[in-house]
Design a protein around this motif. Sequence first.
Motif, PDB file in Angstrom:
ATOM      1  N   ARG A 298       0.872  -1.015  -0.091  1.00 38.01           N
ATOM      2  CA  ARG A 298       0.070  -0.218  -0.065  1.00 38.01           C
ATOM      3  C   ARG A 298       0.735   1.052   0.164  1.00 38.01           C
ATOM      4  NH1 ARG A 298      -3.574   3.532  -1.303  1.00 38.01           N
ATOM      5  NH2 ARG A 298      -5.319   3.295   0.567  1.00 38.01           N
ATOM      6  N   VAL A 299       0.288   2.000  -0.743  1.00 41.90           N
ATOM      7  CA  VAL A 299       1.175   3.564  -1.341  1.00 41.90           C
ATOM      8  C   VAL A 299       0.600   4.886  -1.434  1.00 41.90           C
ATOM      9  CG1 VAL A 299       2.998   4.254  -2.078  1.00 41.90           C
ATOM     10  CG2 VAL A 299       2.656   2.474  -2.537  1.00 41.90           C
ATOM     11  N   TYR A 300       1.173   4.984  -0.377  1.00 38.72           N
ATOM     12  CA  TYR A 300       0.259   6.505   0.022  1.00 38.72           C
ATOM     13  C   TYR A 300       1.075   7.928  -0.397  1.00 38.72           C
ATOM     14  CZ  TYR A 300      -2.656   3.905   3.355  1.00 38.72           C
ATOM     15  OH  TYR A 300      -3.447   2.980   4.688  1.00 38.72           O
ATOM     16  N   GLY A 301       0.447   8.447  -0.552  1.00 42.68           N
ATOM     17  CA  GLY A 301       0.882   9.680  -0.786  1.00 42.68           C
ATOM     18  C   GLY A 301       0.962  10.396  -2.695  1.00 42.68           C
ATOM     19  N   ASP A 302       1.012   9.017  -3.794  1.00 42.80           N
ATOM     20  CA  ASP A 302       0.925   9.436  -4.667  1.00 42.80           C
ATOM     21  C   ASP A 302       0.120   8.031  -5.587  1.00 42.80           C
ATOM     22  OD1 ASP A 302       2.279  10.435  -6.957  1.00 42.80           O
ATOM     23  OD2 ASP A 302       1.832   9.053  -7.649  1.00 42.80           O
ATOM     24  N   PRO A 303      -0.901   8.590  -6.759  1.00 44.75           N
ATOM     25  CA  PRO A 303      -1.816   6.985  -6.843  1.00 44.75           C
ATOM     26  C   PRO A 303      -1.546   6.314  -7.930  1.00 44.75           C
ATOM     27  CG  PRO A 303      -2.232   9.234  -7.633  1.00 44.75           C
ATOM     28  CD  PRO A 303      -1.854   9.363  -7.115  1.00 44.75           C
ATOM     29  N   ASN A 304      -0.136   6.653  -8.783  1.00 49.38           N
ATOM     30  CA  ASN A 304       0.183   5.724  -9.188  1.00 49.38           C
ATOM     31  C   ASN A 304       1.583   5.869  -9.772  1.00 49.38           C
ATOM     32  OD1 ASN A 304      -2.290   5.059 -11.136  1.00 49.38           O
ATOM     33  ND2 ASN A 304      -2.403   7.408 -11.179  1.00 49.38           N
ATOM     34  N   PRO A 305       2.213   5.065  -8.261  1.00 46.25           N
ATOM     35  CA  PRO A 305       3.257   4.997  -8.358  1.00 46.25           C
ATOM     36  C   PRO A 305       3.872   3.748  -9.269  1.00 46.25           C
ATOM     37  CG  PRO A 305       2.573   4.219  -6.489  1.00 46.25           C
ATOM     38  CD  PRO A 305       1.693   4.760  -7.331  1.00 46.25           C
TER      39      PRO A 305
ATOM     40  N   THR B  20      -2.038  -2.567  -4.297  1.00 42.69           N
ATOM     41  CA  THR B  20      -2.240  -4.321  -4.589  1.00 42.69           C
ATOM     42  C   THR B  20      -1.834  -5.561  -3.229  1.00 42.69           C
ATOM     43  OG1 THR B  20      -1.221  -5.692  -6.688  1.00 42.69           O
ATOM     44  CG2 THR B  20       0.584  -3.761  -5.745  1.00 42.69           C
ATOM     45  N   THR B  21      -2.496  -6.669  -4.071  1.00 42.23           N
ATOM     46  CA  THR B  21      -1.105  -7.685  -3.514  1.00 42.23           C
ATOM     47  C   THR B  21      -1.586  -8.970  -4.661  1.00 42.23           C
ATOM     48  OG1 THR B  21      -3.351  -7.382  -1.212  1.00 42.23           O
ATOM     49  CG2 THR B  21      -2.457  -9.230  -1.226  1.00 42.23           C
ATOM     50  N   PHE B  22       0.069  -9.384  -4.231  1.00 42.53           N
ATOM     51  CA  PHE B  22      -0.081 -10.407  -5.374  1.00 42.53           C
ATOM     52  C   PHE B  22       1.038 -11.001  -4.480  1.00 42.53           C
ATOM     53  CE2 PHE B  22       2.856  -7.102  -5.664  1.00 42.53           C
ATOM     54  CZ  PHE B  22       4.076  -7.298  -4.922  1.00 42.53           C
TER      55      PHE B  22
END
Lengths: 241, 124
Positions: free
Chosen positions: A32-39, A53-55
């Motif tokens: 989970r990445v906060y601060g940018d929608p599409n890193p 994402t989960t993989f």
Amino acid sequence: MLFKKSLLLLFSCFFISNTTEAQTQGSFLHLRVYGDPNPLCKIDEAVFSSSDTTFMISPGSHHLRIWSPKTIMQDTIILVSGNDTAKYSFMMKLLPEYIQYKAEYAEFIRVRNKRFFVSPIWMGITIGTGIFVNKQFAQKQYDKALDAKDFYSGTGNQSKMDEEKANFETYKKKYENFKKIEYGIYGVSTALFANYIRILIKQRKTPVPQFRERSMFSGIRFNAYPDIENKSLRYCLRITF
Amino acid sequence: MPALFLLCCKSKLDEVQLNDNPYDLEYAGPKVVRIDSVRKVEVSFHVYANKINLTSLTEMYQGVILYRNGVVIKTINRTSHASVLKESIYDNTAVSGVTYSYTASLKYDNGKTGQSDAFNFTTP
């Protein structure tokens, strides 16, 4: 016979249990990445773009890098244990130059709005004051002067006529003074308008702060080195991500 | 610039003249009363008088003053309220064969207008 049936039942339970466990086995990573929608994320050599994402991933340590144009790149090692879901959350920090750009842009907008709206407000106030002076003061003196004129014309008494003449001159003088104030206020408004034009021209010439987003290609480095064995010059392009 | 500023301040009040009241001593307009004619009439049996017919050019009057040789001889109250303001005054003391100079003025409140042009009449 009963013993055989019990053994068969126990074996069946064991087999079904193992089969079910085998279906849920495997390691997962929930990122989970906060601060940018599409890193842009890179785990070892796999690159993908997602903020949530989960993989499935092999257990062990992995090299994770997260990049986006306006944030500081995250570069870290994550650990994923077997038969488990590892959850990692990252808060992307904005680049100092982007923070500075945001501050400069906010200041630019503040100054622009001030330039756009403060002068018209003052112009409106001065024009309104001029109209107020006209309606509330000058016009009343004007009407009183005309009333004095009517009184003068409507009497045959000399002393009354002299009195109304004096009243007329008094009201006329007051009217002229209020008109001078009114036109003075309009003059101020005109000066404000001229200054507003100057400010608009100045604003037009003021450059808008720009933020040059980094692209992945900006990380390309060119290397050239001599190959002594082959007696040639070798070239290399390298991306740091 | 100051001239333009003063021009802006110029108003209709500058055009107002306070000398258009005929009862004002500083009145500068045309005369507001005139004597149209004078003739000798018989007012009763063998009693004769000079009848002075005059016209007022303003509706604002309450009466008329008649002068003979510059001396007030009669004052009457307004009788006409029509748009054509005709008045008649009788001089009962006129003597035959004598020439008189008649003038008239209007009165209103405590004021009076200037005298009309003189009308000379010799009583037959």
